[in-house]
Design an enzyme around this catalytic site. Structure first.
Site, PDB file in Angstrom:
ATOM      1  N   CYS A  57       0.836  -1.194   0.000  1.00  0.00           N
ATOM      2  CA  CYS A  57       0.000   0.000   0.000  1.00  0.00           C
ATOM      3  C   CYS A  57       0.876   1.250   0.000  1.00  0.00           C
ATOM      4  O   CYS A  57       1.652   1.455   0.938  1.00  0.00           O
ATOM      5  CB  CYS A  57      -0.902   0.006   1.226  1.00  0.00           C
ATOM      6  SG  CYS A  57      -1.784   1.566   1.456  1.00  0.00           S
ATOM      7  N   TYR A 187      -4.994   6.414  -9.407  1.00  0.00           N
ATOM      8  CA  TYR A 187      -6.220   5.694  -9.061  1.00  0.00           C
ATOM      9  C   TYR A 187      -7.410   6.295  -9.790  1.00  0.00           C
ATOM     10  O   TYR A 187      -8.334   5.583 -10.194  1.00  0.00           O
ATOM     11  CB  TYR A 187      -6.433   5.716  -7.543  1.00  0.00           C
ATOM     12  CG  TYR A 187      -5.407   4.887  -6.821  1.00  0.00           C
ATOM     13  CD1 TYR A 187      -5.602   3.522  -6.625  1.00  0.00           C
ATOM     14  CD2 TYR A 187      -4.223   5.454  -6.360  1.00  0.00           C
ATOM     15  CE1 TYR A 187      -4.659   2.742  -5.978  1.00  0.00           C
ATOM     16  CE2 TYR A 187      -3.265   4.683  -5.721  1.00  0.00           C
ATOM     17  CZ  TYR A 187      -3.479   3.340  -5.531  1.00  0.00           C
ATOM     18  OH  TYR A 187      -2.527   2.574  -4.914  1.00  0.00           O
TER      19      TYR A 187
END
Length: 276
Positions: A57, A187
């Site tokens: 992450c 994203y």
């Protein structure tokens, strides 16, 4: 109940990806006084706080880097979840070395409900947990790295301040731009639900990467001559770009390795002691 952390389900009417804000945002300060948001009550102390992260992450990665650079490994303990989510979200697996060192839980959502029994929402990393009060302090990475930079200075390496007062306006301006168009921009491209939303995000990504490459032609680091949190926030996205975002997220105009200045900059950051 917790809500599965599925970014593809979070889109607006025009198909653009909208990242929800982190909701647990208290502050650790040197003496427990209120932090920038006014929510205090958490005093820095060695051994009191625990960090939950996932190595894959990028948001958690920045907290791991700051913890390492400030030499807080013996001050703030850390547990790592499995680097993939399943039906229960982020999970632990002791047999594979992914152990919850505080409670021995199987799932990260159990840490959230240990802290807030009535918690309903997304379960994300990183998480900064207060062992003394038994509650989550914060799950907002940009604020956790600020805490690591300044709150624990009594026990940290203080040779370098990664958010120096004289550079804060420059750092804040770059942080805002890089977050919107690169950190979250990839994203926005990868999880867009319309062609128009994808193209807008795609253009934003490369407009900022081009600007960064040009900026780094005359500056060693993003905020100028010294390493700051702006670099620590940028690196997790840049170091993943060629192997993840370029292909899987369709940000495929250029690779970081195609940029003369950005490529060298990422290699330099990677070689900082402890970062690799």
């Amino acid at each position: 109940h917790w809500t599965e952390d599925d970014p593809q389900s979070t889109s607006s009417g025009d198909g653009s990806f909208k990242r929800p804000d982190s909701v647990l945002r208290s502050w650790v300060t040197p003496d427990g006084a209120p932090g920038p948001s006014g929510d205090g009550g958490f005093a820095a102390a060695p051994g009191r706080y625990h960090l939950y992260v996932a190595v894959n992450c990028p948001w958690a990665h920045r907290t791991m880097i700051m913890r390492k650079l400030k030499k807080l490994e013996d001050v703030v303990s850390m547990s790592i979840v499995r680097p993939n989510r399943g039906p229960e979200g982020w999970t632990f697996d002791e047999a594979l070395g992914y152990r919850d060192d505080l409670f021995g839980k199987s799932n990260l959502h159990e840490i959230y409900t240990t802290s807030h029994a009535d918690y309903t929402g997304r379960v994300t990393v990183p998480v900064l947990f207060d062992k003394e009060q038994g509650v989550i302090v914060s799950n907002e990475s940009s604020e956790i790295i600020r805490m690591f930079n300044a709150a624990f200075n009594e026990w940290a390496d203080t040779t370098h301040d990664y958010y120096p007062h004289n550079l804060q306006p420059v750092i804040d301006a770059w942080n805002e731009r890089i977050y919107a168009t690169v950190n979250n921009g990839v994203y926005r491209a990868g999880f867009a639900r319309s062609q128009e939303a994808y193209e807008k995000a795609y253009d934003d990504v490369f407009e900022t990467l081009d600007a960064l490459d040009a900026h780094l032609a005359a500056n060693r680091y993003i905020a100028g001559p010294t390493l700051t949190e702006a670099d620590i926030r940028a690196l997790p996205t840049l170091v993943r770009f060629d192997v993840a975002y370029y292909g899987a997220f369709r940000c495929n105009k250029k690779k970081i390795s195609d940029y003369g200045n950005l490529a060298g900059y990422v290699r330099e950051l990677y070689q900082l002691p402890g970062v690799a």
